[in-house]
Motif scaffolding. Structure first.
Motif, short mmCIF file in Angstrom:
data_model
loop_
_atom_site.label_atom_id
_atom_site.label_comp_id
_atom_site.label_asym_id
_atom_site.label_seq_id
_atom_site.Cartn_x
_atom_site.Cartn_y
_atom_site.Cartn_z
N ASN A 82 0.80 -1.22 0.00
CA ASN A 82 0.00 0.00 0.00
C ASN A 82 0.84 1.28 0.00
O ASN A 82 0.30 2.36 -0.14
CB ASN A 82 -0.93 0.00 1.21
N PHE A 83 2.14 1.12 0.19
CA PHE A 83 3.00 2.31 0.19
C PHE A 83 3.79 2.45 -1.11
O PHE A 83 4.63 3.34 -1.22
CB PHE A 83 3.95 2.28 1.39
N ARG A 84 3.52 1.57 -2.05
CA ARG A 84 4.16 1.76 -3.36
C ARG A 84 3.70 3.09 -3.95
O ARG A 84 2.56 3.50 -3.76
CB ARG A 84 3.81 0.62 -4.30
N ARG A 85 4.61 3.69 -4.70
CA ARG A 85 4.29 5.02 -5.21
C ARG A 85 2.97 5.05 -5.98
O ARG A 85 2.14 5.93 -5.80
CB ARG A 85 5.43 5.52 -6.10
N GLU A 86 2.77 4.07 -6.82
CA GLU A 86 1.55 4.07 -7.65
C GLU A 86 0.31 4.02 -6.77
O GLU A 86 -0.69 4.69 -7.05
CB GLU A 86 1.50 2.88 -8.58
N VAL A 87 0.38 3.20 -5.71
CA VAL A 87 -0.81 3.04 -4.88
C VAL A 87 -1.09 4.33 -4.11
O VAL A 87 -2.24 4.79 -4.03
CB VAL A 87 -0.63 1.85 -3.93
N VAL A 88 -0.05 4.92 -3.56
CA VAL A 88 -0.23 6.18 -2.84
C VAL A 88 -0.84 7.22 -3.77
O VAL A 88 -1.83 7.89 -3.45
CB VAL A 88 1.12 6.70 -2.31
N SER A 89 -0.26 7.33 -4.95
CA SER A 89 -0.75 8.31 -5.91
C SER A 89 -2.21 8.04 -6.27
O SER A 89 -3.02 8.96 -6.37
CB SER A 89 0.13 8.27 -7.15
N ALA A 90 -2.52 6.78 -6.45
CA ALA A 90 -3.90 6.44 -6.80
C ALA A 90 -4.84 6.88 -5.68
O ALA A 90 -5.89 7.47 -5.94
CB ALA A 90 -4.02 4.94 -7.05
N TRP A 91 -4.47 6.62 -4.45
CA TRP A 91 -5.34 6.98 -3.33
C TRP A 91 -5.53 8.49 -3.25
O TRP A 91 -6.65 8.99 -3.12
CB TRP A 91 -4.78 6.47 -2.01
#
Lengths: 195, 195
Positions: free
Chosen positions: A98-107
DNA sequence: AAGTTTATTGACCCGTCAATCAACAAAAAA
DNA sequence: TTTTTTGTTGATTGACGGGTCAATAAACTT
């Protein structure tokens, strides 16, 4: 050389490519062209399968959400006691994935989108309701009637901690986040038995 | 009919117009033209004074942040006891002004921007550090060495509650937010005296 | 074999937008 | 009065992006 049954393959490829590109850009300023290119197809095909940019974004959000949901469900079905269930939810919420860049950005962009796009807002409500429900069920045996209120606070705390961890200076550290939330839990549980 | 000393007037007009437009759009998809029009001038003039779009956005963020800072400072300088200071911070953080659409939108997009724009990230760090400092100072007399840790959690909780309140289904209700955070505070303070 | 559905693309249209520039106007300085 | 500084804009440009469409081709149907 068109093979049949391409639709699901293309769609998932587009969804994954969308998440990657959102992560790269850090925002929704991503062109359909970029997404399509990364997914290995033409822009026209992306439009063909999704009909428009917004639909692609929503599908990507749904994907992120379903991944998170699966992670929580997976963690929950293994453990037994109520306290362990709480820890499982925390562990899943602050997992490295959940802390991968893509996931953070998506959130983050999900939040922005939720302001104006009804579909995104509904999706967000679903996520929050599910978290609330999971937390309440786990808390009920421990604190009874106070469970819903504490669950609401806990949910907000999880979101807030996630935000700070994800945007903080150093690399995101899920363990610190879990520790912080567990300290809050300790305070609430203690209050229940003490008062 | 160019009058002299226009620069500060134009700049503040642009900043305010920017915030309004971000609120209207719900995102940073706002053109310099829209901003300039709302501020009553030409796009060229906006570029003349700020040099580019990003600079305008950053100025707007700084403005939001300084408003919030002033509100907190104002609330703090009136009250005396440590507990009252905490309440003052909460009251300022969840004041109706902060739930206006434009302000919510600015904050959410601020988070998004902080991922990639160093200036935005620095600004966010400043805000978080100030909040942490204010909270720690107020907490120290109440719980001593545990103050920094609780302040961190409290800060995160404030952000999380704000997020949920701002994106929740109904109209944002600052009182509910304050109540929720105060319940957490009660738990932490009780823990200190109970253990 | 002829027709239909599915897959796929290059090219294109229309609109938008950030940024630039030349030019004009008024006040201040020289 | 001339010059410089400050304020201001309309017009333009160069680039880009979403979405459409006609055309092509493989597979499946009858």
């Amino acid at each position: 050389m068109p093979k049949l049954g391409m639709e699901p393959i293309r769609k998932t490829a587009l969804v994954k490519a969308t998440i990657v590109e959102i992560g790269r850009a850090g925002s929704l300023d991503v062109t359909v062209g970029q997404i399509a290119k990364r997914a290995g197809m033409s822009t026209a095909l992306a439009h063909h399968y999704f009909g428009g940019k917004e639909a692609i974004f929503l599908a990507a959000m749904r994907h992120i959400l379903s991944l998170y949901g699966a992670e929580v469900r997976g963690a929950l079905c293994v453990v037994g006691g109520p306290r362990a269930r709480l820890d499982a939810i925390l562990l899943a919420s602050f997992s490295p994935a959940n802390f991968r860049r893509e996931v953070v950005s998506a959130w983050l962009n999900f939040y922005v989108l939720a302001q104006t796009v009804p579909g995104a807002r509904r999706l967000l409500a679903v996520y929050q309701a599910r978290l609330q429900s999971n937390l309440t069920h786990a808390l009920r045996p421990l604190i009874g009637a106070r469970a819903p209120g504490v669950a609401a606070a806990l949910g907000a705390l999880i979101d807030g901690v996630y935000l700070r961890e994800a945007l903080g200076p150093g690399a995101a550290d899920g363990r610190a986040a879990i520790y912080l939330v567990q300290a809050y839990l300790a305070a609430e549980l203690n209050k229940g038995s003490g008062a």
